[in-house]
Motif scaffolding. Sequence first.
Motif, PDB file in Angstrom:
ATOM      1  N   ILE A   1      14.963   8.636  23.160  1.00 34.75           N
ATOM      2  CA  ILE A   1      14.464   9.753  22.354  1.00 34.75           C
ATOM      3  C   ILE A   1      12.972   9.550  22.107  1.00 34.75           C
ATOM      4  N   LYS A   2      12.187  10.511  22.550  1.00 35.62           N
ATOM      5  CA  LYS A   2      10.739  10.408  22.382  1.00 35.62           C
ATOM      6  C   LYS A   2      10.289  11.271  21.215  1.00 35.62           C
ATOM      7  N   SER A   3      10.404  10.720  19.999  1.00 37.67           N
ATOM      8  CA  SER A   3       9.934  11.509  18.852  1.00 37.67           C
ATOM      9  C   SER A   3       8.488  11.176  18.502  1.00 37.67           C
ATOM     10  N   ALA A   4       7.857  10.274  19.243  1.00 39.17           N
ATOM     11  CA  ALA A   4       6.454   9.938  18.968  1.00 39.17           C
ATOM     12  C   ALA A   4       5.535  11.128  19.240  1.00 39.17           C
ATOM     13  N   ALA A   5       4.472  11.214  18.451  1.00 38.38           N
ATOM     14  CA  ALA A   5       3.421  12.203  18.683  1.00 38.38           C
ATOM     15  C   ALA A   5       2.326  11.515  19.488  1.00 38.38           C
ATOM     16  N   VAL A   6       2.511  11.526  20.796  1.00 39.72           N
ATOM     17  CA  VAL A   6       1.574  10.819  21.686  1.00 39.72           C
ATOM     18  C   VAL A   6       0.290  11.643  21.800  1.00 39.72           C
ATOM     19  N   ALA A   7      -0.863  10.977  21.700  1.00 38.63           N
ATOM     20  CA  ALA A   7      -2.135  11.692  21.868  1.00 38.63           C
ATOM     21  C   ALA A   7      -2.254  12.160  23.314  1.00 38.63           C
ATOM     22  N   ASP A   8      -2.499  13.448  23.510  1.00 35.79           N
ATOM     23  CA  ASP A   8      -2.607  13.981  24.870  1.00 35.79           C
ATOM     24  C   ASP A   8      -3.860  13.483  25.580  1.00 35.79           C
ATOM     25  N   PHE A   9      -4.896  13.191  24.800  1.00 33.09           N
ATOM     26  CA  PHE A   9      -6.183  12.789  25.376  1.00 33.09           C
ATOM     27  C   PHE A   9      -6.667  11.480  24.766  1.00 33.09           C
TER      28      PHE A   9
ATOM     29  N   ASN B   1      -3.991  11.419  28.797  1.00 32.82           N
ATOM     30  CA  ASN B   1      -3.114  10.257  28.769  1.00 32.82           C
ATOM     31  C   ASN B   1      -1.908  10.491  29.670  1.00 32.82           C
ATOM     32  N   VAL B   2      -1.252   9.431  30.076  1.00 33.47           N
ATOM     33  CA  VAL B   2      -0.007   9.553  30.834  1.00 33.47           C
ATOM     34  C   VAL B   2       1.038  10.279  29.971  1.00 33.47           C
ATOM     35  N   ASP B   3       1.819  11.191  30.582  1.00 31.55           N
ATOM     36  CA  ASP B   3       2.936  11.836  29.872  1.00 31.55           C
ATOM     37  C   ASP B   3       4.175  10.957  30.064  1.00 31.55           C
ATOM     38  N   ILE B   4       4.480  10.190  29.032  1.00 27.91           N
ATOM     39  CA  ILE B   4       5.546   9.182  29.110  1.00 27.91           C
ATOM     40  C   ILE B   4       6.891   9.853  29.379  1.00 27.91           C
ATOM     41  N   LEU B   5       7.155  10.929  28.637  1.00 33.79           N
ATOM     42  CA  LEU B   5       8.441  11.612  28.761  1.00 33.79           C
ATOM     43  C   LEU B   5       8.624  12.237  30.145  1.00 33.79           C
ATOM     44  N   GLN B   6       7.569  12.833  30.650  1.00 35.01           N
ATOM     45  CA  GLN B   6       7.653  13.457  31.972  1.00 35.01           C
ATOM     46  C   GLN B   6       7.949  12.410  33.057  1.00 35.01           C
TER      47      GLN B   6
ATOM     48  N   VAL C   1      15.865  12.692  25.666  1.00 33.70           N
ATOM     49  CA  VAL C   1      15.637  13.650  24.580  1.00 33.70           C
ATOM     50  C   VAL C   1      14.158  13.682  24.207  1.00 33.70           C
ATOM     51  N   GLY C   2      13.599  14.899  24.148  1.00 35.83           N
ATOM     52  CA  GLY C   2      12.214  15.065  23.739  1.00 35.83           C
ATOM     53  C   GLY C   2      12.122  15.759  22.392  1.00 35.83           C
ATOM     54  N   PHE C   3      10.936  15.727  21.828  1.00 35.62           N
ATOM     55  CA  PHE C   3      10.612  16.461  20.609  1.00 35.62           C
ATOM     56  C   PHE C   3       9.454  17.381  20.921  1.00 35.62           C
ATOM     57  N   ALA C   4       9.293  18.440  20.178  1.00 33.52           N
ATOM     58  CA  ALA C   4       8.078  19.236  20.304  1.00 33.52           C
ATOM     59  C   ALA C   4       7.826  19.950  18.994  1.00 33.52           C
ATOM     60  N   ALA C   5       6.576  19.997  18.625  1.00 37.24           N
ATOM     61  CA  ALA C   5       6.166  20.736  17.435  1.00 37.24           C
ATOM     62  C   ALA C   5       5.322  21.905  17.918  1.00 37.24           C
ATOM     63  N   GLU C   6       5.738  23.093  17.569  1.00 36.44           N
ATOM     64  CA  GLU C   6       5.023  24.284  18.044  1.00 36.44           C
ATOM     65  C   GLU C   6       4.696  25.172  16.860  1.00 36.44           C
ATOM     66  N   SER C   7       3.589  25.876  16.959  1.00 37.09           N
ATOM     67  CA  SER C   7       3.231  26.793  15.881  1.00 37.09           C
ATOM     68  C   SER C   7       3.697  28.219  16.168  1.00 37.09           C
TER      69      SER C   7
ATOM     70  N   ARG D   1      10.860  25.750  28.261  1.00 37.60           N
ATOM     71  CA  ARG D   1       9.955  25.375  29.349  1.00 37.60           C
ATOM     72  C   ARG D   1       9.818  23.843  29.432  1.00 37.60           C
ATOM     73  N   LYS D   2       9.642  23.176  28.290  1.00 42.18           N
ATOM     74  CA  LYS D   2       9.487  21.714  28.298  1.00 42.18           C
ATOM     75  C   LYS D   2      10.786  21.022  28.705  1.00 42.18           C
ATOM     76  N   LEU D   3      11.930  21.582  28.283  1.00 45.28           N
ATOM     77  CA  LEU D   3      13.235  21.029  28.670  1.00 45.28           C
ATOM     78  C   LEU D   3      13.350  20.995  30.189  1.00 45.28           C
TER      79      LEU D   3
ATOM     80  N   GLU E   1      10.727  21.531  32.538  1.00 44.89           N
ATOM     81  CA  GLU E   1       9.632  20.853  33.252  1.00 44.89           C
ATOM     82  C   GLU E   1       9.679  19.331  33.112  1.00 44.89           C
ATOM     83  N   LYS E   2      10.221  18.842  31.996  1.00 43.85           N
ATOM     84  CA  LYS E   2      10.289  17.382  31.817  1.00 43.85           C
ATOM     85  C   LYS E   2      11.664  16.832  32.188  1.00 43.85           C
ATOM     86  N   ASN E   3      12.576  17.727  32.652  1.00 43.38           N
ATOM     87  CA  ASN E   3      13.888  17.281  33.138  1.00 43.38           C
ATOM     88  C   ASN E   3      14.682  16.565  32.036  1.00 43.38           C
TER      89      ASN E   3
HETATM   90  N1  CTP Z   1       4.986  13.166  25.264  1.00 37.83           N
HETATM   91  C1  CTP Z   1       4.872  11.962  25.934  1.00 37.83           C
HETATM   92  N2  CTP Z   1       3.666  11.556  26.426  1.00 37.83           N
HETATM   93  C2  CTP Z   1       2.564  12.326  26.255  1.00 37.83           C
HETATM   94  C3  CTP Z   1       2.657  13.566  25.576  1.00 37.83           C
HETATM   95  C4  CTP Z   1       3.900  13.954  25.078  1.00 37.83           C
HETATM   96  O1  CTP Z   1       5.881  11.258  26.086  1.00 37.83           O
HETATM   97  N3  CTP Z   1       1.405  11.899  26.746  1.00 37.83           N
HETATM   98  C5  CTP Z   1       6.305  13.589  24.753  1.00 37.83           C
HETATM   99  C6  CTP Z   1       6.401  13.651  23.244  1.00 37.83           C
HETATM  100  O2  CTP Z   1       6.802  12.402  22.720  1.00 37.83           O
HETATM  101  C7  CTP Z   1       7.458  14.721  23.028  1.00 37.83           C
HETATM  102  C8  CTP Z   1       7.320  15.621  24.231  1.00 37.83           C
HETATM  103  O3  CTP Z   1       6.564  14.885  25.208  1.00 37.83           O
HETATM  104  O4  CTP Z   1       8.771  14.179  23.053  1.00 37.83           O
HETATM  105  C9  CTP Z   1       6.655  16.927  23.982  1.00 37.83           C
HETATM  106  O5  CTP Z   1       5.380  16.732  23.444  1.00 37.83           O
HETATM  107  P1  CTP Z   1       4.450  17.974  23.198  1.00 37.83           P
HETATM  108  O6  CTP Z   1       3.152  17.508  22.629  1.00 37.83           O
HETATM  109  O7  CTP Z   1       5.214  19.030  22.459  1.00 37.83           O
HETATM  110  O8  CTP Z   1       4.265  18.555  24.690  1.00 37.83           O
HETATM  111  P2  CTP Z   1       3.134  18.388  25.751  1.00 37.83           P
HETATM  112  O9  CTP Z   1       3.818  18.250  27.067  1.00 37.83           O
HETATM  113  O10 CTP Z   1       2.178  17.314  25.371  1.00 37.83           O
HETATM  114  O11 CTP Z   1       2.425  19.806  25.767  1.00 37.83           O
HETATM  115  P3  CTP Z   1       1.413  20.481  24.702  1.00 37.83           P
HETATM  116  O12 CTP Z   1       0.950  19.434  23.724  1.00 37.83           O
HETATM  117  O13 CTP Z   1       0.307  21.031  25.537  1.00 37.83           O
HETATM  118  O14 CTP Z   1       2.219  21.565  24.032  1.00 37.83           O
END
Ligand code: CTP
Length: 224
Positions: free
Chosen positions: A96-104, A128-133, A146-152, A161-163, A165-167
């Motif tokens: 379960i990836k509930s971490a808020a990973v920094a995208d950049f 940054n590398v997308d760990i979940l993908q 299992v992934g998490f996502a916070a959306e506005s 879409r994330k379900l 695209e990230k399989n």
């Molecule tokens: N995630 C990850 N590695 C990253 C970015 C995100 O593993 N570098 C994981 C998060 O832990 C979460 C999931 O991907 O479980 C969705 O993260 P989210 O930020 O919602 O999606 P992104 O693919 O980063 O797309 P965006 O931020 O552009 O909406």
Amino acid sequence: LLSLFQAADLRDYKVLITAGPTREPLDPVRFLSNRSSGKMGFALARTARRRGADVTLITGPVHLADPPGIEVIRVTTAVEMARAVFDRATDMDVIIKSAAVADFKPQAYEEHKIKKKETGLRLELVKNVDILQKLGQNRHPHLTLVGFAAESHRHVEEGRRKLREKNLDLIVMNDILGSTTGFDVETNQVTLIDQQGSTTLPLLSKEKTADHIWDKIVAIRRQP
Ligand code: CTP
Ligand code: CA
């Protein structure tokens, strides 16, 4: 009696949970990060442990103590989190990836503190590398991912879409605009999206939300 029976339903599961933000240093005194208290990930870890699972928790910097009976690995950056996850992913039943990973992250780390300049400062960031993908691309058959996502906005569409695209098997959506949900509060209202459809849970404690998420994972793993 019911709770005693339920207490061990994750007995055979080896689970990996990530929690909290990552921090991407710019110089010795500054970093980029995300808002995340880590509370949801810690609740998922404690709940899994209570229900009998073997739990590993990989967390970014948070103000939370190690829960008893759980292997806790503390990391700082997304790269460190990625290494810790990939090192342990192969023999897991559930991740379960509930971490808020920094995208950049900053393209370069400055050894010395960046000084104030009259003209302001332009930052160069790289992805940054997308760990979940990555986990979704190399999954073994017995893994539930299992992934998490916070959306506005448009959170169900974005979740679907994330379900895909990230399989993933399941994605937990947070609506971040609510004041009683999401960041640094004790309650949460989430929507669970899987291949079958979506369910919005009521406003609940993070502990109760965690129990619902585990119930859903158990149901998914029982599907033929
Ligand atoms: N995630 C990850 N590695 C990253 C970015 C995100 O593993 N570098 C994981 C998060 O832990 C979460 C999931 O991907 O479980 C969705 O993260 P989210 O930020 O919602 O999606 P992104 O693919 O980063 O797309 P965006 O931020 O552009 O909406
Ligand atoms: Ca993101």
